[in-house]
Scaffold this motif. Structure first.
Motif, PDB file in Angstrom:
ATOM      1  N   LYS A 155       0.835  -1.203   0.000  1.00  0.00           N
ATOM      2  CA  LYS A 155       0.000   0.000   0.000  1.00  0.00           C
ATOM      3  C   LYS A 155       0.871   1.256   0.000  1.00  0.00           C
ATOM      4  O   LYS A 155       2.030   1.228   0.429  1.00  0.00           O
ATOM      5  CB  LYS A 155      -0.902   0.025   1.232  1.00  0.00           C
ATOM      6  N   SER A 156       0.304   2.349  -0.486  1.00  0.00           N
ATOM      7  CA  SER A 156       1.044   3.612  -0.504  1.00  0.00           C
ATOM      8  C   SER A 156       0.435   4.661   0.420  1.00  0.00           C
ATOM      9  O   SER A 156       0.951   5.776   0.521  1.00  0.00           O
ATOM     10  CB  SER A 156       1.117   4.171  -1.934  1.00  0.00           C
ATOM     11  N   VAL A 157      -0.662   4.302   1.085  1.00  0.00           N
ATOM     12  CA  VAL A 157      -1.260   5.193   2.085  1.00  0.00           C
ATOM     13  C   VAL A 157      -1.628   4.352   3.309  1.00  0.00           C
ATOM     14  O   VAL A 157      -1.936   3.163   3.187  1.00  0.00           O
ATOM     15  CB  VAL A 157      -2.518   5.925   1.557  1.00  0.00           C
ATOM     16  N   GLU A 199      -1.315  10.679  -2.013  1.00  0.00           N
ATOM     17  CA  GLU A 199      -0.630   9.461  -1.592  1.00  0.00           C
ATOM     18  C   GLU A 199       0.745   9.778  -1.016  1.00  0.00           C
ATOM     19  O   GLU A 199       1.348  10.805  -1.324  1.00  0.00           O
ATOM     20  CB  GLU A 199      -0.480   8.505  -2.781  1.00  0.00           C
TER      21      GLU A 199
END
Length: 280
Positions: free
Chosen positions: A68-70, A83
């Motif tokens: 995931k990026s968040v 993000e």
């Protein structure tokens, strides 16, 4: 003595003379006094465990999960901040390997510069009052520890200990560095130290040393480790403030626990006679 170990037989153990009060009421009074302190010690230990578990769970929410990026949890004012971006650890600070010395350099009178080793990193805190070696050598200015530096174990016989780290969170009045099996991470801000406490950092270290016979990290390994982080410094600071408040509670409870243990030890020395001075 058996197999080079010190042992005591059952007969010897049960024949040890322990002076105790004959009055049952006095025995009960002493027991109640010490039991009350034991209850406080247990409560402090439980509180520390609860705070650590809360922090671990919170970090899993405040930092992105694998892939995931968040993060799952974001402060309201940053919900629309976009993000997180991938950064290398060297974007957040500098790494310096520790001081190399020999047994001939060790000072017997605590002169010279203090050297921290992996044994000084315990439960994510630096222990400065024991296992500290002083050596008659000169370190570089980069190797001299500063408040806010993070000490990292880079090499150890146990894989489980490689990568463990702790911040120098107090002022010191003497020169201090780390040994060659450790490194110093000098972060640019408070947020950066928490990147070394995430699940992704733990997984990275395990992968970095997983295939080798020597449990050793290099500075370049950590410098190039990529983690997602907020682009805005304000969001980084908000996360750091949140986690720092929990750290402060953990430190306060830890200090309380140590004080209670010291109080109990001193009290027992007063409540029970010294065997060396006991006369039949």
């Amino acid at each position: 003595r058996s197999n080079g170990l010190l042992n005591i037989s059952a007969d010897e153990f049960f024949n040890i003379i322990l002076p105790t009060p004959k009055d049952k009421e006095e025995q009960q009074k002493i027991a109640e006094c010490l039991s009350s302190i034991d209850a406080l010690i247990k409560a402090a230990e439980n509180k520390i465990d609860e705070l650590k578990a809360h922090k671990k769970g919170l970090m899993q929410q405040l930092f992105p999960a694998e892939g995931k990026s968040v993060p799952a949890l974001r402060f309201p004012e940053f919900q629309n901040a976009g993000e997180w971006k991938p950064y290398k650890l060297n974007d957040f600070g500098s790494f310096f390997r520790g001081l190399t010395y020999s047994t001939a350099d060790v000072s017997n009178d605590n002169d010279g510069i203090g050297v921290l080793r992996s044994t000084n990193i315990q439960n994510n805190r630096l222990i400065l009052d024991k296992d500290l070696v002083f050596v008659n050598k000169t370190c570089t200015s980069e190797q001299r520890l500063q408040k806010g530096d993070v000490v990292i174990c880079m090499s150890n016989g146990s894989k489980a200990l490689v990568g463990k780290n702790a911040e120098l969170d107090q002022d010191i009045s003497y020169n201090l560095t780390v040994g060659a099996f450790c490194s110093i991470f000098r972060p640019k801000n408070v947020f950066a130290k928490y990147l070394l406490q995430t699940d992704s950092y733990t997984k990275f270290v395990a992968l970095a040393i997983g295939g080798g016979n020597i449990n050793n990290l290099k500075n370049s390994d950590l410098e190039n480790f990529v983690q997602f982080a907020p682009a805005k410094s304000e969001e980084q600071q908000k996360i750091a403030d949140c986690l720092s408040s929990i750290d402060n509670l953990i430190i306060a409870q830890t200090n309380r626990l140590e004080a209670l243990k010291a109080h109990k030890k001193g009290l027992m020395q007063q409540l029970f006679p010294n065997l060396n001075n006991h006369k039949e």
